[in-house]
Design a protein around this motif. Structure first.
Motif, PDB file in Angstrom:
ATOM      1  N   SER A 121      -3.987  -7.556   0.694  1.00  0.00           N
ATOM      2  CA  SER A 121      -4.513  -6.447  -0.101  1.00  0.00           C
ATOM      3  C   SER A 121      -3.417  -5.658  -0.799  1.00  0.00           C
ATOM      4  O   SER A 121      -2.296  -5.531  -0.299  1.00  0.00           O
ATOM      5  N   GLY A 130      -6.939  -0.513 -11.335  1.00  0.00           N
ATOM      6  CA  GLY A 130      -6.630  -1.631 -10.463  1.00  0.00           C
ATOM      7  C   GLY A 130      -5.512  -2.488 -11.011  1.00  0.00           C
ATOM      8  O   GLY A 130      -4.469  -2.680 -10.372  1.00  0.00           O
ATOM      9  N   LYS A 171      -7.715  -8.584  -2.044  1.00  0.00           N
ATOM     10  CA  LYS A 171      -8.304  -7.363  -2.572  1.00  0.00           C
ATOM     11  C   LYS A 171      -7.270  -6.523  -3.312  1.00  0.00           C
ATOM     12  O   LYS A 171      -6.146  -6.363  -2.858  1.00  0.00           O
ATOM     13  N   GLY A 191      -7.623  -2.759  -4.402  1.00  0.00           N
ATOM     14  CA  GLY A 191      -8.607  -1.706  -4.300  1.00  0.00           C
ATOM     15  C   GLY A 191      -8.068  -0.323  -4.035  1.00  0.00           C
ATOM     16  O   GLY A 191      -6.980  -0.143  -3.488  1.00  0.00           O
ATOM     17  N   GLU A 192      -8.835   0.663  -4.509  1.00  0.00           N
ATOM     18  CA  GLU A 192      -8.580   2.069  -4.246  1.00  0.00           C
ATOM     19  C   GLU A 192      -7.205   2.532  -4.739  1.00  0.00           C
ATOM     20  O   GLU A 192      -6.547   3.372  -4.145  1.00  0.00           O
ATOM     21  N   ASN A 193      -6.803   1.966  -5.879  1.00  0.00           N
ATOM     22  CA  ASN A 193      -5.582   2.403  -6.555  1.00  0.00           C
ATOM     23  C   ASN A 193      -5.942   3.372  -7.677  1.00  0.00           C
ATOM     24  O   ASN A 193      -7.094   3.428  -8.115  1.00  0.00           O
ATOM     25  N   SER A 195       0.824  -1.208   0.000  1.00  0.00           N
ATOM     26  CA  SER A 195       0.000   0.000   0.000  1.00  0.00           C
ATOM     27  C   SER A 195       0.857   1.255   0.000  1.00  0.00           C
ATOM     28  O   SER A 195       1.937   1.293   0.596  1.00  0.00           O
ATOM     29  N   ASN A 228     -11.191   1.226  -7.641  1.00  0.00           N
ATOM     30  CA  ASN A 228     -10.042   1.789  -8.341  1.00  0.00           C
ATOM     31  C   ASN A 228     -10.508   2.834  -9.355  1.00  0.00           C
ATOM     32  O   ASN A 228     -11.647   2.792  -9.829  1.00  0.00           O
ATOM     33  N   THR A 268      -3.497  -1.921  -2.090  1.00  0.00           N
ATOM     34  CA  THR A 268      -4.386  -0.759  -2.028  1.00  0.00           C
ATOM     35  C   THR A 268      -3.614   0.559  -2.010  1.00  0.00           C
ATOM     36  O   THR A 268      -2.455   0.621  -1.604  1.00  0.00           O
ATOM     37  N   ASP A 269      -4.300   1.606  -2.482  1.00  0.00           N
ATOM     38  CA  ASP A 269      -3.819   2.989  -2.372  1.00  0.00           C
ATOM     39  C   ASP A 269      -2.465   3.220  -3.030  1.00  0.00           C
ATOM     40  O   ASP A 269      -1.663   4.020  -2.554  1.00  0.00           O
ATOM     41  N   GLY A 285      -2.647  -0.542  -9.185  1.00  0.00           N
ATOM     42  CA  GLY A 285      -2.383  -1.577  -8.201  1.00  0.00           C
ATOM     43  C   GLY A 285      -1.329  -2.550  -8.672  1.00  0.00           C
ATOM     44  O   GLY A 285      -0.307  -2.762  -8.015  1.00  0.00           O
TER      45      GLY A 285
END
Length: 299
Positions: free
Chosen positions: A67, A103, A92, A94-96, A44, A122, A69-70, A78
């Protein structure tokens, strides 16, 4: 970050964060060998030109849990798979964020298999909020969830360019884009044989599916609850369509073709395909044709 050159690296816990690369793999770079994520480990807050979290040039990356992420990148916020393979059975991504492939981005003949886990939340400032799949790659989408991703351009959930691929069991839900809220496919062959494409939104065309200059074979699964200006369920243009068995229901549009919109082609439906209950401003309007499209139903 971590560089894997042969051998194997397993992440069972802990955090890989705050790393940067001007090329591939901000947090982890797999040149050869294998990288496996288990437990609650996380990658992350890393950045790179390609693959902000993880970059795969060769060998394999398997995510069973944990995960990614970010992370941020130009391509593959990601994960970027530029060789070798990514196998996802859990965990997971996520949120990339990225310009393309928020993602995951898969290119240069690489392989991606998804049987479980989730690609969620994402964003891409261009195409492929969740997944970006380029010509020449191998893809299997048999399970898992691709949900709540967004793209400014095409393919909120998935964008495929010049690729033959099938959606066999995955769920593509609540994604957003200008064209192809759920899935956008250009210049390839798209097969929907299982799974679901639902609750996706396109600002313009193709709430669920946006298929252009491609062949679409809808042999199973469902397309429901999607919305767009034209083609709430699907917008299909300048290609070919075969739909022997599929359910397209309860989609909406504000302009036309709440179920399916056709442009510049001659679609033919056969078998037990079901397109019904799709509405434009409250009135049922399952089909819409433009630019010389001619519609036929075969018994």
């Amino acid at each position: 970050g971590v560089v894997v050159n042969g051998g194997s690296f397993t992440l069972r816990g802990g955090l890989i964060s705050g790393n940067a690369s001007k090329a591939l793999g901000g947090g982890v770079l797999v040149n050869s060998g294998s990288f496996t994520m288990l437990g609650d480990g996380a990658v992350s807050g890393n950045t790179a030109e390609n693959g902000g979290g993880v970059g795969v040039a060769g060998g394999s990356f398997e995510i069973r849990n944990g995960s990614v992420t970010d992370n941020k990148a130009s391509n593959g916020g990601g994960v970027a798979v530029a060789g070798g393979s990514l196998v996802m059975s859990g965990g997971k991504i996520g949120e990339n964020e990225a310009s393309n492939g928020g993602g995951v981005s898969v290119h240069d003949g690489a392989a991606f298999e998804m049987a479980g886990g989730s690609v969620y939340g994402n964003t891409a400032s261009s195409n492929g909020g969740g997944l970006l799949l380029e010509k020449g790659v191998s893809v299997e989408l048999d399970g898992g969830n691709i949900n709540k991703n967004s793209a400014t351009g095409q393919g909120g959930g998935i964008y495929a360019d010049g690729l033959d691929f099938a959606l066999s069991g995955a769920s593509v839900t609540e994604n957003k884009a200008d064209l192809g809220g759920g899935v956008a496919d250009s210049a390839g062959v798209f097969t929907l044989e299982g799974g679901s494409v639902s609750q996706n939104t396109a600002n313009s065309q193709g709430g669920g599916l946006y298929v252009v200059k491609s062949a679409a074979y809808l042999s199973g699964g469902s397309v429901s609850g999607n919305s767009a200006q034209y083609g709430g369920g699907a917008f299909i243009a300048e290609g070919a369509l075969s739909m022997p068995k599929n359910i397209i229901t309860d989609n909406t549009a504000t302009g036309g073709g709440a179920g399916v919109a056709f442009s510049n082609m001659k679609p033919q439906l056969s078998g037990v395909a079901c397109v019904r209950g799709n509405t434009v401003n409250g009135a049922e309007a399952d089909y819409w044709l433009e630019n010389g499209a001619v519609f036929a139903v075969a018994e």
